[in-house]
Design an enzyme around this catalytic site. Structure first.
Site, PDB file in Angstrom:
ATOM      1  N   ASP A  96      -0.859   7.369   9.143  1.00  0.00           N
ATOM      2  CA  ASP A  96      -1.604   6.166   9.484  1.00  0.00           C
ATOM      3  C   ASP A  96      -0.937   5.511  10.696  1.00  0.00           C
ATOM      4  O   ASP A  96       0.269   5.242  10.663  1.00  0.00           O
ATOM      5  CB  ASP A  96      -1.513   5.223   8.257  1.00  0.00           C
ATOM      6  CG  ASP A  96      -2.721   4.353   8.071  1.00  0.00           C
ATOM      7  OD1 ASP A  96      -3.186   3.789   9.073  1.00  0.00           O
ATOM      8  OD2 ASP A  96      -3.180   4.205   6.922  1.00  0.00           O
ATOM      9  N   ASP A 192      -5.527   2.602  12.293  1.00  0.00           N
ATOM     10  CA  ASP A 192      -5.811   1.329  11.638  1.00  0.00           C
ATOM     11  C   ASP A 192      -6.441   0.300  12.577  1.00  0.00           C
ATOM     12  O   ASP A 192      -6.012   0.162  13.729  1.00  0.00           O
ATOM     13  CB  ASP A 192      -4.455   0.788  11.143  1.00  0.00           C
ATOM     14  CG  ASP A 192      -4.579  -0.447  10.299  1.00  0.00           C
ATOM     15  OD1 ASP A 192      -5.066  -0.330   9.172  1.00  0.00           O
ATOM     16  OD2 ASP A 192      -4.175  -1.534  10.768  1.00  0.00           O
ATOM     17  N   GLU A 248     -10.377   3.438  11.909  1.00  0.00           N
ATOM     18  CA  GLU A 248     -10.996   2.384  11.110  1.00  0.00           C
ATOM     19  C   GLU A 248     -11.664   1.397  12.054  1.00  0.00           C
ATOM     20  O   GLU A 248     -11.000   0.844  12.928  1.00  0.00           O
ATOM     21  CB  GLU A 248      -9.922   1.673  10.284  1.00  0.00           C
ATOM     22  CG  GLU A 248     -10.515   0.674   9.327  1.00  0.00           C
ATOM     23  CD  GLU A 248      -9.510  -0.355   8.852  1.00  0.00           C
ATOM     24  OE1 GLU A 248      -9.644  -0.819   7.726  1.00  0.00           O
ATOM     25  OE2 GLU A 248      -8.596  -0.713   9.628  1.00  0.00           O
ATOM     26  N   HIS A 321      -7.844   1.961  -0.026  1.00  0.00           N
ATOM     27  CA  HIS A 321      -6.905   0.977  -0.562  1.00  0.00           C
ATOM     28  C   HIS A 321      -7.306  -0.466  -0.279  1.00  0.00           C
ATOM     29  O   HIS A 321      -6.613  -1.391  -0.690  1.00  0.00           O
ATOM     30  CB  HIS A 321      -5.518   1.257   0.030  1.00  0.00           C
ATOM     31  CG  HIS A 321      -5.526   1.083   1.522  1.00  0.00           C
ATOM     32  ND1 HIS A 321      -6.193   1.955   2.370  1.00  0.00           N
ATOM     33  CD2 HIS A 321      -4.996   0.135   2.325  1.00  0.00           C
ATOM     34  CE1 HIS A 321      -6.050   1.541   3.610  1.00  0.00           C
ATOM     35  NE2 HIS A 321      -5.332   0.436   3.609  1.00  0.00           N
ATOM     36  N   ASP A 322      -8.380  -0.674   0.471  1.00  0.00           N
ATOM     37  CA  ASP A 322      -8.828  -2.032   0.807  1.00  0.00           C
ATOM     38  C   ASP A 322     -10.087  -2.452   0.057  1.00  0.00           C
ATOM     39  O   ASP A 322     -10.569  -3.571   0.242  1.00  0.00           O
ATOM     40  CB  ASP A 322      -9.165  -2.121   2.304  1.00  0.00           C
ATOM     41  CG  ASP A 322      -7.949  -1.953   3.185  1.00  0.00           C
ATOM     42  OD1 ASP A 322      -6.836  -2.300   2.747  1.00  0.00           O
ATOM     43  OD2 ASP A 322      -8.113  -1.470   4.319  1.00  0.00           O
TER      44      ASP A 322
HETATM   45  C1  GLC Z   1      -6.446  -2.125   7.783  1.00  0.00           C
HETATM   46  C2  GLC Z   1      -5.723  -1.593   6.571  1.00  0.00           C
HETATM   47  C3  GLC Z   1      -5.370  -2.737   5.685  1.00  0.00           C
HETATM   48  C4  GLC Z   1      -4.456  -3.665   6.443  1.00  0.00           C
HETATM   49  C5  GLC Z   1      -5.069  -4.093   7.779  1.00  0.00           C
HETATM   50  C6  GLC Z   1      -4.037  -4.681   8.681  1.00  0.00           C
HETATM   51  O1  GLC Z   1      -7.643  -2.718   7.468  1.00  0.00           O
HETATM   52  O2  GLC Z   1      -6.496  -0.623   5.943  1.00  0.00           O
HETATM   53  O3  GLC Z   1      -4.790  -2.350   4.473  1.00  0.00           O
HETATM   54  O4  GLC Z   1      -4.198  -4.808   5.687  1.00  0.00           O
HETATM   55  O5  GLC Z   1      -5.632  -3.012   8.481  1.00  0.00           O
HETATM   56  O6  GLC Z   1      -3.169  -3.695   9.138  1.00  0.00           O
END
Ligand code: GLC
Length: 541
Positions: A96, A192, A248, A321-322
């Site tokens: 990641d 991310d 993402e 995980h979110d």
């Molecule tokens: C992304 C991750 C999340 C994190 C955020 C800030 O959305 O998946 O878990 O809190 O970025 O890094």
């Protein structure tokens, strides 16, 4: 077809996967121990969420050193062994990259905040004045730094200052970190929060909300010019490597996917949010403002993503995980959760793209529930709770939304067996194990041929061995239907049809739709000429 198009990806949240030392949090050796289990799901890669040194304000998404391993997770030797052992099972390790921001304890930030003239003075985003932007985790997106006498910008928590991508030295340092992991044998990247790296030219106030602030997501996501940075990123890191990249990208619309992925794009795949955030306006995750939505609107997001990646590729996902657990999110209350888990799996493995399985999804995990906001670890739960209270909701009302949407729902430990802490740790688990662990765990589901786990294995095998399911064309039927999701995949005259009943009652099927078809999988073993509550099936023609 590339290797990452032919198999699924399994996402591991190492903190909650398996603890091999009794400290209460999972580690890399825990992942090594469970590689055979992961392999049994037919996956070609494991996406590991961050394991780098971190103060853990946001569970590792606040990185204090980009090229080391946090001792809580193990050592570099453990990482190397994981890469090697996974490779022996035909699995690559995908890491990641958290490049929009670092931790405020990162050496780069410590130097940057120490004054206005040091070498890293403009590695972060410093201003004398602040705007009314609200950070994603709540509160102002600007934090005043006494030492430097200026504000710095943070899209997420104040301990996660945003890096200044306009500075070529920052970009190079990040590319170097990415290349470091490729040299260590990483098979790809999940990138991310990438939509936030480019900030608008002007820092101006946004339309104020009920708390006088304006969502930073609405002000900065996918700002014009972002693709220039990303093309450079691709050239300096990804080009010519046999890896995959999945970014993402909350805020990129399905219709724009072709600029972001594929031949003319920058990434191999993009996690866009239109189907998982359908209940939120503009994708801004303000939980107590979630709206009801229609099944037809949800199906439309998936169909649009399928269509706009017709010439590229799509990462199919319902969980990570979110997100809260989807069996509680996408099905009406009262749905049988085992049927629902299998119904989602039916869609996951038959849409066109790479299926992403998040740990626990293959067991049909459900949301957890803590009574007090103090019991939640997830930083965004606290931010959302405060915002709901500021909007006039009572504690009880605000907690209802936290329980529904908290990211801790996805972070309760893996349930390996019915022993203490579900076999996750011999110590005190960092987050309570879900109360259903005595029934819902790997050991029990291994033994039951009808379990969710064995359903996942079966469908994964089907998908990996079918040309039609891997590359066949997608077509949706009856898009206006508010009860059923029906689509086909076709290739060279061969066809599969997926049908899912999203209601808790029996639904008649459109006439003759199954004529000539043969049922090859489903969450009910027999067949009727109507679909029962939460029924899902795949037919071959
Ligand atoms: C992304 C991750 C999340 C994190 C955020 C800030 O959305 O998946 O878990 O809190 O970025 O890094």
């Amino acid at each position: 077809m590339k290797w990452w198009q032919k198999k699924s990806v399994y996402q591991v949240y190492p903190k909650s996967f398996l603890d091999t030392t009794g400290k209460g949090t999972g580690d890399l050796r825990g992942v090594i121990q469970k590689l055979d289990y992961i392999q049994s799901l037919g996956v070609g890669a494991i996406w590991l969420t961050p394991f780098y040194p971190s103060p853990m304000v946001d569970n590792g998404y606040d990185i204090s050193n980009y090229t080391e391993i946090d001792p809580r997770f193990g050592t570099m030797a453990d990482f190397e062994e994981l890469v090697k052992e996974a490779a022996a099972r035909g699995i690559k390790i995908v890491v990641d990259l958290v490049f929009n921001h670092s931790s405020d304890k990162n050496q780069w930030f410590l130097e940057s905040k120490s004054g206005k003239t040091n070498e890293k003075a403009d590695w972060y985003i410093w201003r004398d004045e602040k705007t009314n932007w609200r950070s994603i985790f709540g509160g102002s997106a600007w934090e005043f730094c006494e030492e430097r006498g200026q504000y710095y910008l943070h899209t997420f928590a104040k301990e996660q200052p945003d890096l200044n991508w306009e500075n070529p030295k920052v970009r190079q340092a990040l590319y170097d970190a990415a290349n470091f992991w490729l040299d260590k044998g990483a098979g790809g990247f999940r990138i991310d929060a990438i939509v936030y790296i480019k900030k608008p030219k002007e820092f101006v106030d946004g339309e104020p909300d009920s708390d006088g602030m304006s969502s930073i997501h609405n002000m900065t996501a996918a700002t014009d010019g972002i693709l220039d940075f990303l093309r450079e990123f691709k050239e300096k890191v990804f080009d010519g490597r046999d890896i995959f990249t999945v970014a993402e990208a909350n805020g990129v619309q399905p219709k724009n996917l072709s600029e972001w992925v594929g031949k003319n794009g920058v990434f191999d795949m993009l996690f866009e949010f239109s189907h998982v955030n359908i209940m939120f306006e503009n994708g801004a995750e303000i939980w107590h403002r979630a709206k009801l939505y229609k099944l037809s609107d949800w199906k439309k997001t998936l169909t649009e993503s399928q269509k706009s990646t017709k010439n590229s590729w799509y990462p199919i996902y319902f969980e990570n995980h979110d997100r809260p657990r989807p069996v509680n999110t996408f099905f009406p209350s009262g749905s049988d959760k085992i049927l629902a888990a299998k119904a989602l799996a039916t869609i996951l493995f038959t849409l066109r793209g790479t299926p992403f399985i998040y740990q626990g999804e293959e067991l049909g995990f459900e949301n957890t529930k803590f009574d007090s906001i103090d019991d939640y670890d997830d930083i965004s739960s606290r931010g959302n709770y405060d915002l709901a209270r500021a909007d006039g909701l009572s504690d009880k009302q605000a907690m209802k939304f936290v329980q529904k949407f908290s990211r801790d729902n996805a972070r309760t430990p893996m349930q390996w067996n019915s022993e203490k802490n579900a076999g996750f740790t011999s110590g005190k688990s960092w987050l309570p194990v879900h109360e259903d662990f005595k029934v819902c765990n790997v050991e029990n589901q291994e033994k039951n041929p009808d379990s969710v786990l064995n359903f996942y294995r079966k469908l994964s095998k089907l998908r990996n061995s079918s040309e039609v399911l891997i590359s066949g064309e997608y077509e949706e039927f009856f898009p206006e239907n508010e009860e059923l999701f029906i689509f086909t995949r076709t290739l060279n005259g061969k066809k599969f049809m997926t049908l899912v009943n999203f209601t808790t009652h029996e639904v008649n099927l459109p006439e003759k739709i199954l004529a000539g078809g043969k049922k090859i999988a489903g969450n009910y073993s027999d067949e009727k000429n109507y679909f029962r509550a939460t029924e899902a099936a795949i037919y071959e023609f």
